[in-house]
Design a protein around this motif. Structure first.
Motif, short mmCIF file in Angstrom:
data_model
loop_
_atom_site.label_atom_id
_atom_site.label_comp_id
_atom_site.label_asym_id
_atom_site.label_seq_id
_atom_site.Cartn_x
_atom_site.Cartn_y
_atom_site.Cartn_z
N ASN A 126 -4.53 6.99 -2.60
CA ASN A 126 -4.61 5.83 -3.50
C ASN A 126 -3.18 5.34 -3.68
O ASN A 126 -2.46 5.80 -4.53
N ASN A 127 -2.77 4.45 -2.80
CA ASN A 127 -1.34 4.16 -2.75
C ASN A 127 -0.90 3.17 -3.81
O ASN A 127 -0.67 2.00 -3.57
N SER A 128 -0.74 3.69 -5.02
CA SER A 128 -0.24 2.87 -6.12
C SER A 128 1.11 3.42 -6.55
O SER A 128 1.47 4.54 -6.20
N GLY A 129 1.84 2.62 -7.28
CA GLY A 129 3.11 3.07 -7.83
C GLY A 129 2.91 4.28 -8.72
O GLY A 129 3.72 5.21 -8.73
N THR A 130 1.80 4.28 -9.46
CA THR A 130 1.52 5.39 -10.37
C THR A 130 1.36 6.69 -9.59
O THR A 130 1.89 7.73 -9.97
N ALA A 131 0.59 6.62 -8.49
CA ALA A 131 0.35 7.83 -7.69
C ALA A 131 1.67 8.33 -7.09
O ALA A 131 1.92 9.54 -7.05
N ALA B 153 6.94 2.70 -0.13
CA ALA B 153 5.62 3.16 -0.57
C ALA B 153 5.30 4.59 -0.14
O ALA B 153 4.14 4.96 0.04
#
Ligand SMILES: *Cc1c(COP(=O)(O)O)cnc(C)c1O
Length: 467
Positions: free
Chosen positions: A414-419, A441
């Motif tokens: 789940n390539n989000s900034g949070t992850a 990323a």
């Protein structure tokens, strides 16, 4: 239900009762009676608050394990080892140079017992702590005399304060550096009691500019190595021998702040040339300053080499006493300098040089070895791939120079900034925190500085990834 047990806290064990358990005995052996008692009391206080607001009452085993955890955390040293996987070999925030084993042994020995720190054993008389490193530094740099202080910032301030207190110091506008941690040359000059006289322009400074700036109030001329930036294009700087000549004519000292000041030829690592103290002395500098924990690969120290007279004046400055190094630094530096006497084994013995010299194929093999362990620890949370990296020396040495390296790129599914941030935080939360960097990323681990692969992979089971 009896009246007594109707209180939700009725089952809370007493401090005394808990102190009689085997767990408490173990805590007492490890941390001492008072800290163990205190930890149990605090844990019970916490539980009281939780239970009174409707929480569950833990059993005795759980309470003791909470107390042990609390005590272990409180007792953990604040300063602790980390894995530097940032790709920056000399990372100031991560303690710069790791010391050679020989230096670590020397530190331990100096720390353990009385020593002849300022004592001449042969004569039975008071000595000077500089005597332990002076001849080594002179031999290596070709200088007549040498002294050391706490770091290079201190060395620069001491030099300025010794030769130009209440006087002017002409310095090229192209060299008014700011390095990290509020070291700005104009401020350093002001705090050392000197008046900075800006000479030339940002890109071009000529000998005539310096000549015109010299007057009756000039204390010295200072040349500063532009550590963390380069001036490129239509540029001119005055060759050191010409500045030295100008200073000699005017009877003022010529000082060079080299910053990193390597004692080896960086060409042997495939890197461009970085000026050395030997060259600075040969070019006619009277005083040269450089760091102990940058490219030299030793302890934090500010090394000052120069002519006999000028170093003698520096030693007489009362500030020298305030900036002097302790015995452990002197022991470490002396041990590192001894290693430099044997160039054949230097790179394998000095961790900083070993990291810089490490072939990229070797780093790539390390990535292949530990990649699967990390992938397993990711447990579907992220993908792990080999990646090319770009290391750098750090601490302001050859700032624009990238050293090809290798490592692992960890990309959350789940390539989000949070992850990504959670991933970086999980690695920081390991028993020995692993510090990488987020780029394109992905969370990147540059393996150039990883020597303890087993220790690193052994703790991966403790990796705590978000749900
Ligand atoms: C790094 C540096 C300093 C400061 O050295 P420390 O050892 O960090 O105190 C001073 N001058 C220059 C040019 C530097 O690069």
């Amino acid at each position: 239900m009896s009246k007594k047990s109707s209180s939700p806290l009725a089952d809370l064990p007493s401090v005394d009762r808990l102190l009689q358990t085997d767990s408490a005995a173990a805590m007492t052996v490890e941390f001492g009676r008072a800290p163990a008692t205190d930890a149990i009391r605090r844990t019970l206080d916490d539980i009281r608050t939780v239970v009174l607001s409707g929480g569950n009452m833990p059993d005795e085993v759980a309470i003791l394990s909470m107390a042990t955890k609390h005590l272990t955390e409180v007792n953990a040293p604040s300063l602790r080892p980390v894995y530097n996987l940032t790709g920056t070999v000399l990372h100031t925030n991560l303690g710069r140079a790791a010391l050679p084993e020989e230096a670590i042994d020397a530190v331990a020995q100096a720390a353990r017992s009385a020593s002849n720190l300022e004592y001449r054993i042969g004569e039975g008389k008071r000595g000077d702590r500089d005597e332990h490193i002076e001849s080594q530094l002179c031999e290596m740099t070709g200088a007549e005399a040498a002294t050391i202080v706490n770091n290079n910032a201190a060395a620069v301030m001491l030099v300025l304060n010794t030769f130009a207190l209440g006087k002017e110091v002409p310095t090229s506008r192209g060299e008014l550096i700011e390095i990290g941690g509020s070291f700005r040359m104009p401020d350093i000059m002001a705090q050392s009691g000197c008046t900075l006289v800006e000479v030339g322009t940002t890109n071009r400074t000529h000998l005539e500019d310096f000549a015109a700036a010299i007057g009756p109030d000039t204390g010295m001329i200072m040349k500063v190595h532009t550590s963390n930036y380069v001036v490129e294009g239509f540029t001119a700087e005055v060759p050191e021998p010409r500045l030295a000549e100008l200073c000699r004519k005017n009877d003022i000292p010529f000082a060079i702040d080299l910053g990193s000041g390597t004692l080896t030829e960086l060409e042997m690592f495939g890197l461009p040339h970085e000026p050395t103290p030997m060259e600075a002395m040969k070019n006619g500098a009277d005083v040269v300053t450089f760091s102990g924990d940058k490219l030299l690969g030793g302890p934090q120290a500010g090394i000052i080499v120069g002519t006999k007279d000028y170093i003698a004046r520096i030693r007489k400055n009362p500030m020298k006493r305030a900036l002097r190094c302790d015995k452990m630094t002197i022991a470490a530096l002396s041990a590192v300098l001894r290693l430099y006497a044997d160039p054949d084994r230097l790179v394998e013995r000095v961790p900083t040089l070993r990291a810089l010299a490490r072939p990229v194929d070797d780093i790539r093999s390390a990535a292949n070895r530990i990649g699967p362990a990390i992938a397993a620890a990711m447990d579907g949370f992220a993908q792990v791939t080999d990646t090319a990296c770009e290391s750098q020396i750090g601490s302001g040495a050859l700032p624009t120079r990238i050293i090809p390296s290798a490592g692992l790129a960890i990309t959350p599914k789940n390539n989000s900034g949070t992850a990504l941030n959670a991933l970086a935080a999980a690695f920081r939360d390991l028993p020995i925190p692993a510090i990488g960097r987020i780029q394109d990323a992905a969370f990147i681990l540059d393996l150039r500085c990883l020597e303890d692969e087993e220790g690193f992979t052994a703790q991966l089971s403790a990796l705590d990834l978000p749900g």
